[in-house]
Design a protein around this motif. Sequence first.
Motif, PDB file in Angstrom:
ATOM      1  N   SER A 159      80.682  59.187  53.991  1.00  0.00           N
ATOM      2  CA  SER A 159      81.946  59.180  53.823  1.00  0.00           C
ATOM      3  C   SER A 159      82.362  57.649  54.244  1.00  0.00           C
ATOM      4  N   THR A 162      84.166  58.274  57.674  1.00  0.00           N
ATOM      5  CA  THR A 162      83.279  58.087  58.650  1.00  0.00           C
ATOM      6  C   THR A 162      82.955  56.538  58.991  1.00  0.00           C
ATOM      7  N   PRO A 174      77.178  58.195  49.222  1.00  0.00           N
ATOM      8  CA  PRO A 174      77.894  59.621  49.305  1.00  0.00           C
ATOM      9  C   PRO A 174      76.704  60.690  48.940  1.00  0.00           C
ATOM     10  N   GLY A 278      85.467  62.402  59.599  1.00  0.00           N
ATOM     11  CA  GLY A 278      85.138  62.442  58.354  1.00  0.00           C
ATOM     12  C   GLY A 278      83.936  63.532  57.772  1.00  0.00           C
ATOM     13  N   CYS A 279      83.672  63.661  56.743  1.00  0.00           N
ATOM     14  CA  CYS A 279      82.618  64.607  56.108  1.00  0.00           C
ATOM     15  C   CYS A 279      82.519  64.546  54.652  1.00  0.00           C
ATOM     16  N   ALA A 280      81.503  65.081  54.182  1.00  0.00           N
ATOM     17  CA  ALA A 280      81.071  64.963  52.682  1.00  0.00           C
ATOM     18  C   ALA A 280      80.620  66.388  52.371  1.00  0.00           C
ATOM     19  N   ALA A 301      88.758  62.431  53.937  1.00  0.00           N
ATOM     20  CA  ALA A 301      87.461  62.577  53.320  1.00  0.00           C
ATOM     21  C   ALA A 301      87.293  63.484  51.926  1.00  0.00           C
ATOM     22  N   GLU A 304      88.365  61.552  48.684  1.00  0.00           N
ATOM     23  CA  GLU A 304      87.153  60.725  48.234  1.00  0.00           C
ATOM     24  C   GLU A 304      86.414  61.456  46.951  1.00  0.00           C
TER      25      GLU A 304
END
Length: 375
Positions: A159, A162, A174, A278-280, A301, A304
Amino acid sequence: MIPALPHRALYVAFDRFPSRKGSAVHIDRFARALFERSGGGLLYVLGGDGLPPYQREGNVEIVRYMREAEHVLERAAGFGARLAALLQDLPDLEIAHFRDPWGGVPIVEHGGSFTTVYEVNGLPSIELPFLYPAIPGLDRMAELERRCLEAADIVITPSQVTANRLPVPATVIPNGADIRPQAEPPPLQDYLLYFGALQPWQGVDTALRAVARLGLPLVICASVHPRRAKAYRKLAERLGVEVHWHFALPEEELARWRDHALLSLAPLRDCSRNVHQGCAPLKILESMAAGVPVVASDLPAVRELITDGETGRLVAPDRPGELARAIRVLLDFPEERARMGAAARAHIERHFTWEASVARLQAAYGERIPAWPTP
């Protein structure tokens, strides 16, 4: 167990593997990419749930740390100590790839000439207080994170949020998803879906409160043990929500529920774990790849991954009423829902496949690590 093969590559994760959690999907893809590049390797992970402490699959060895502990920090310390011992038996090591400071500190302090790669998916100093509110030593955890970040040769993260938070440059790689044929339908029609883990930052309570206003069934495919769902089951019962619970489904069964949902929900909370760290979320990418529109929290996040109104819907986090209204609008306009799902699938195919993510990982390795000859 001492590794039997002269490994040149090591992948370390303080996670149980395999499992149905999204982290295990990511570990599988990236560890496999590393070991294919290196002609094999050693995977060091957590054990449990009947997994063997040692496993060998061709030129890949898996060593699992099996010892339980009363507290996560005690187990993390044991995990690191075992890794430090394992490193003594890896004289040919050329690359060590790790996901957390519990594995990272023994690696960066080992003093070998191998390349180190820190894959930052989360920061314990931010995440652990959500699971253990009274946990001590946050400053110490943050210091271990900094030590690993400053010592690592390569830092990667899924991310940009992050990456922006880290004190060192990081390459954004990603998460991904596979574009697959649609699975057979499940034994239920016209349902909403949440799938994934049940940590507090996931916002499952927000989803339940929103669905209570809609009168539709909610299918929850949790990646964890049923005991983790106890509080949410009580909340669903109190709200009168019809929930169909499933736990740790194999991929082929999860695909049936994922591919045929009216909508997939990702109601992430507005908290430091999601906003600042952040995270994904794989649940978002995998739903989009299936052509199922996602209604998710409007967080940096998530932006994105989703463009609001084009490849999904973004709503203010922690507001069940707004989530319910966004769901209702999409349910009332099936043509728009179909258009959005098709656009989401095309977006994943162009930008977020696992094939593309692995290619970026190999490129990151290539900056420091020459391709190894075929054995």
